[in-house]
Structures are given as C-alpha cells and as structure tokens.
Enzyme design. Sequence first.
Site, mmCIF file in Angstrom:
data_model
loop_
_atom_site.group_PDB
_atom_site.id
_atom_site.type_symbol
_atom_site.label_atom_id
_atom_site.label_comp_id
_atom_site.label_asym_id
_atom_site.label_seq_id
_atom_site.Cartn_x
_atom_site.Cartn_y
_atom_site.Cartn_z
ATOM 1 N N GLN A 1 0.826 -1.221 0.000
ATOM 2 C CA GLN A 1 0.000 0.000 0.000
ATOM 3 C C GLN A 1 0.857 1.266 0.000
ATOM 4 O OE1 GLN A 1 -2.957 0.027 3.121
ATOM 5 N NE2 GLN A 1 -4.502 -0.750 1.696
ATOM 6 N N GLY B 1 17.435 3.327 -4.817
ATOM 7 C CA GLY B 1 18.785 3.620 -5.311
ATOM 8 C C GLY B 1 18.832 3.743 -6.829
ATOM 9 N N GLU C 1 9.306 31.636 -16.100
ATOM 10 C CA GLU C 1 8.016 32.256 -16.476
ATOM 11 C C GLU C 1 7.202 32.615 -15.229
ATOM 12 O OE1 GLU C 1 6.045 31.413 -20.029
ATOM 13 O OE2 GLU C 1 7.835 30.677 -21.057
#
Length: 387
Positions: free
Chosen positions: A285, A346, A369
């Site tokens: 989960q 990793g 921007e």
Amino acid sequence: MSARLHDLTEEQSQIQSLAREFAQREIAPFIEKWDEEAYFEPSLVKKMGELGFLGMLLPDEYEGLGVDTSTYLLALEEIAVVDASTAVMMSVHNSLPTQMILRFGSTDQRERFLRPMARGELLGAFALSEPEAGSDAASLTTQAVRDGDDWILSGTKSWVTSGSHAGVIIAMARTDTGQERKGARGIGAFIVTPDLAGFHVGKKEDKLGLRSSPTVQLNFDGMRVPGANLLGEPHLGFVYAMKSLDSGRLGIAAQAIGIARAALEAATAYAAERRQFEQPIRDFQAIQFKLADMATRVTASRALLHLAAQAKDRGVNVKMGCSMAKLLASETAMFCTNQAVQIFGGYGYVKDYPVERFFRDAKVTEIYEGTSEIQRIVIARELYAHD
Ligand code: CAA
C-alpha cells in the site's frame, strides 16, 4: 495512465499521436546523450516546423496550424513526456514571440517574421529577465535610446531560452529616460535579430536540468535596431510581455504535466516489475498510495490547465487561471518526480533509469516564467482586483 476527464476530438487525437510518434522517433533515442552533453540538436527545429509544431497557434494565412489552445497544449504535453528540453523550446516559440508579433505587431512585421517562424526557419526567443531583474521584471535596465529612425539598445538579458539559436528575439528595453522613469509603463518590446551590429550571445548556463535546451545571456552593445522592429507602442512592451506570459504559463504547465506523467508512467511500470519481500512492490500500500496521489495530481493539473485554455479561447480574462494552472502543474511535477525517485530507490538516483532526469527537469518549472511565489502573488492580487 492518468485519467483524461474529457473526450478528445478527432483532430486532437491525431495531433497528439503525431507529437508522440515524433518524440519517440526523433528525440527518445538520443535524449540521454544530449542531456549528458548539454547538446541542442538544431535539426529538431526544422523538423518540428515541417510538422506544424512551431506554428500551432498561428492562423492558416501565416502557414500555422491554427488549432485551439487545448490542442496545442496536448501536443506540448506529449513532447514533454519524452523530453522537457524540446518542450520548453516549443512552448516559448509558440506562446511568446510568435504570439507577440501576431497580437501586437504591424502588418509588415507579421509578413516578415511569422511564416518563417511557423516553418521552423526562424526559432523564436523571449528576453525579459536581466541579471538584476528576475521576479521584479519591470525593474529592468537595458536601455533603448532613439537615434533618428532607429533605436540603440545597450544592456544584458539573461535566462534566454534558445537564445543562442534564435532567429527572432523579442527583447524588452527601457524607452523612458533617466530623468523621467515611468516604471512598467516605460518599456518597449523590440524584434531583435542576431545579424544586428552589437548583438552578442554571452554566457551559456550550465544547468541542473533541461540540459539540452540552451539558456544564454544576450549582450546588446550599442545594438542598432531599425524603428520598423519596434513592436506596437514604445511604452507598452512590459504590458505586452505580461499579457503574453499568461499564455506562456499555460505552456509551462503543459510541460510540467508531461514531466509528471513521465515520472508516473516510469514508476508504475517499475513497481510492477521490481520484487522485494517476495512480491512486486506495487502490492504494498505504501507504493500504491504514492502512485494514487501522483495520478490524482496529474489529472487535476491537466483538468485545470484545459479549463483555463478553453476560457482563454472564449476571450475570458484568464490571468488568474493561467497562474493557478502553472502553480499546480509545476508543484505536481516536483511532487511526482520526487515520489518516482523514491519508488525506484537507489536506482532512481542513478542514470540507468530516466527518473533522475525527470527530477532535475521538473525543478525549473517552479522558477521560470514566474516563480511559484509570483504565481501566488498574481492569484492573490486577482482575488481583490474587483473590490
Ligand atoms: N495582462 C495584462 N496586463 C498586465 C498583466 C497581465 N497579465 N500583468 C500586468 N499587467 C499590466 C498591469 O495592468 C500594469 O498596467 P498599469 O500600469 O496600467 O496598471 C502593468 O502591466 C504593470 O503591472 P504591475 O503593476 O502588476 O507590475 P509589477 O511590477 O507589480 O509586477 C509581476 C507584476 C506579476 C510581479 C510581474 O513582474 C511578473 O510576472 N514577474 C515575473 C516575471 C516573469 O514571469 N519572468 C519570466 C521571464 S521569461 C522566462 O522565464 C524565460 C524563458 O525563456 C522560459
């Protein structure tokens, strides 16, 4: 992958497929090398021009595709999924210089520049920022002084996307004088071409991400610009730039969504194949929740982006919507790329997989921007604008 909450038209599906196939064929095989070497491939510009990707918002009379803003942003997202560097070149070109010439330029300027820009013969760039004028863009100091019919420009512009390869740069410079400073209302917008005497490409930035998009300083050393290259009124350049940045921010939002989606797709695939504790990690989960949060944010960002794009095309003032879309999408890009690196563990931290590139590429969407802080200022000001 992430949900699309509205149906695409046949034209939108076709253009989306064209962009996806182009990116897979012409960019994907080379992207690691280009990223490593900070190399910009100039032939991409011509190829994208031939497919219509550099004149997406220009009307047919200027050899543009003339599609609506949503369709343009869908194509941009597909390019960004593969390569955020090519996407920023496409976004700046379509949203800023071509639109500024179309909206604020004279008939002669449109005739001279828009067709070659749509064809990919002239790449466009936008030069507003300076070393000492970033978020406070109206404090820029590049000076434009009238000399007969011409203007003489002196100063340094910085952070210019594609500036080393551009054939047309819209550069903002002060037209007010030292004694009579008029702030944001004392700035002109000039069409600058690299053949002008006094034009120099300066320092090329060595960046964390978007490494195959060249970002440079431009030095204007008493550069003589013909009067015919002044865009619109000499004191309204900042307003033109701000109006254009509304659309530019939609382009950056689409780019950010593309980066976030790329991270989501890579992480979802990896979680299905990577096994730990004798099961695929997608069965945990902890991983499912990450993927669910990523998919939700990508879908929400895209929904907001296309709401703003559609409102813009209906002629509604979308200053706040554009800033909201850019703010949410760029924070989504950072969130999703961070989660993707975490899911890869990793392997997410090394160059064997692309997620470390996505992570590096995402950061700048919260900066250029208009930083996320500037977007929040624009949104907050709009909340009180009609009091
Ligand atoms: N639409 C129309 N007009 C606008 C506007 C908009 N979105 N935003 C501002 N204006 C007008 C204002 O109405 C005002 O006009 P009046 O004088 O008539 O009132 C004028 O422009 C000045 O506006 P402000 O008073 O709001 O100006 P300000 O100095 O307070 O600055 C700001 C506002 C929002 C902070 C603005 O400076 C800003 O957006 N800063 C961020 C700069 C930025 O986005 N830079 C990006 C550079 S491009 C890039 O990133 C490189 C690249 O190639 C990708």
